[in-house]
Design an enzyme around this catalytic site. Structure first.
Site, short mmCIF file in Angstrom:
data_model
loop_
_atom_site.label_atom_id
_atom_site.label_comp_id
_atom_site.label_asym_id
_atom_site.label_seq_id
_atom_site.Cartn_x
_atom_site.Cartn_y
_atom_site.Cartn_z
CB SER A 51 -0.98 0.00 1.17
OG SER A 51 -0.31 0.19 2.39
CG ASN A 52 3.61 2.70 2.95
OD1 ASN A 52 3.47 3.90 3.19
ND2 ASN A 52 3.36 1.76 3.84
CG HIS A 77 9.49 1.59 12.70
ND1 HIS A 77 9.66 0.23 12.55
CD2 HIS A 77 9.18 1.80 14.00
CE1 HIS A 77 9.46 -0.35 13.72
NE2 HIS A 77 9.17 0.57 14.61
#
Ligand code: GRF
Length: 218
Positions: free
Chosen positions: A13-14, A109
Site C-alpha cells: 500500500s505504501n 516504521h
C-alpha cells in the site's frame, strides 16, 4: 527525472501511495524498479498494473544476508536508483547495502520513533497505554529502525482501539508522509549530514518533523 527504487515484501500500500503521488505530480520522480524479496507479494501486481519494472530477489536463494544484499545492490545499480525506498521491506539489511546507499535510503516504521523499534509496534503502544501512535520516515543506518527521523505522523489512540484498527489509521498517514519525505529529499531540502537528518540545513529533531494528522501533508 530522478529515479526511485522501491523495496517491498507484502501488500504494497505504501508502494501504491508512491505510484499515485508520481501520477498526480506531488512527487516528481519515476519509479524505475520495484523489488520484492517474496515472490507472492501483492505489491508486485501493483507494479505490473502500473507498467513499472519489477523483480523478485528471493532472500531464500542466498546463503547469507550479505549475499542477498549484494544481489539487491546489483539490481539497484543496474537501474541507476537515486533514492531507495523501503516500503514494508521485512529484511534486516547489512552494510553491503547500507554503505553504498547511505543518505539515499529511507524506511517507514509504524511507531513514533525512537519508541518501539522492531515488530508489533501498535500492540506495544496499546499495552503501554499510549495516547498517540503513528509512523516515522527515517534515513536507514546500520542500527535497526535507529536512523535519524525525517517526518512523523501522529495518530490519537481511540477508546477500544485494537492493533488492527490503529494500524489502519496509521497506514493512511504513512501514505501521506512517505512520498512527502521523498519529495523533500529530491528537492535537496532533506539530507543526511553525519548522524543527523537536516531540513533546509537545520537539524531535524529526534522525533522528526511532525505532520498534521487531520491535514495530510503533501
Ligand atoms: C507498513 O505499516 C510499514 O510501516 C511497515 O510495513 C507496513 C507495510 O505495508 N514497515 P504495505 O506493504 O506498504 O501495505
Amino acid at each position: 527525472m530522478p529515479r526511485l527504487a522501491i523495496l517491498i515484501s507484502g501488500h504494497g500500500s505504501n508502494l501504491q501511495a508512491f505510484i499515485d503521488a508520481c501520477a498526480s505530480g506531488k512527487l516528481l520522480a519515476n519509479i524505475s524498479l520495484v523489488i520484492s524479496n517474496k515472490p507472492d507479494a501483492a505489491g508486485l501486481q501493483r507494479a505490473a498494473r502500473s507498467g513499472i519494472p519489477h523483480i523478485c530477489i528471493n532472500h531464500k536463494d542466498y546463503a547469507s544476508r550479505e549475499q542477498f544484499d549484494a544481489a539487491l545492490v546489483n539490481a539497484l545499480q543496474a537501474h541507476d536508483a537515486d533514492l531507495v525506498i523501503l516500503a514494508g521491506f521485512m529484511r534486516i539489511l547489512t552494510p553491503v547495502l547500507i554503505e553504498p546507499y547511505l543518505g539515499r535510503l529511507m524506511n517507514i516504521h509504524p511507531s513514533l520513533l525512537p519508541k518501539y523499534p522492531g515488530l508489533r509496534t501498535h500492540q506495544r503502544a496499546l499495552d503501554a497505554g499510549d495516547k498517540e501512535a503513528g509512523a516515522t520516515v527515517h534515513f536507514v543506518t546500520a542500527e535497526l529502525d535507529g536512523g535519524p527521523p525525517i517526518v512523523q505522523a501522529r495518530v490519537p489512540v481511540a477508546q477500544g482501539d485494537t492493533a488492527k484498527s490503529l494500524a489502519e489509521r496509521v497506514t493512511m498517514q504513512e501514505h501521506a508522509i512517505f512520498p512527502l519525505a521523498a519529495q523533500w529529499f529530491l528537492e535537496g531540502r532533506v539530507a543526511l549530514r553525519g548522524t543527523k537528518a537536516t531540513l533546509d540545513g537545520a537539524v531535524i529533531p529526534a522525533t522528526g518533523i511532525v505532520a498534521e494528522t487531520d491535514c495530510p501533508a503533501g
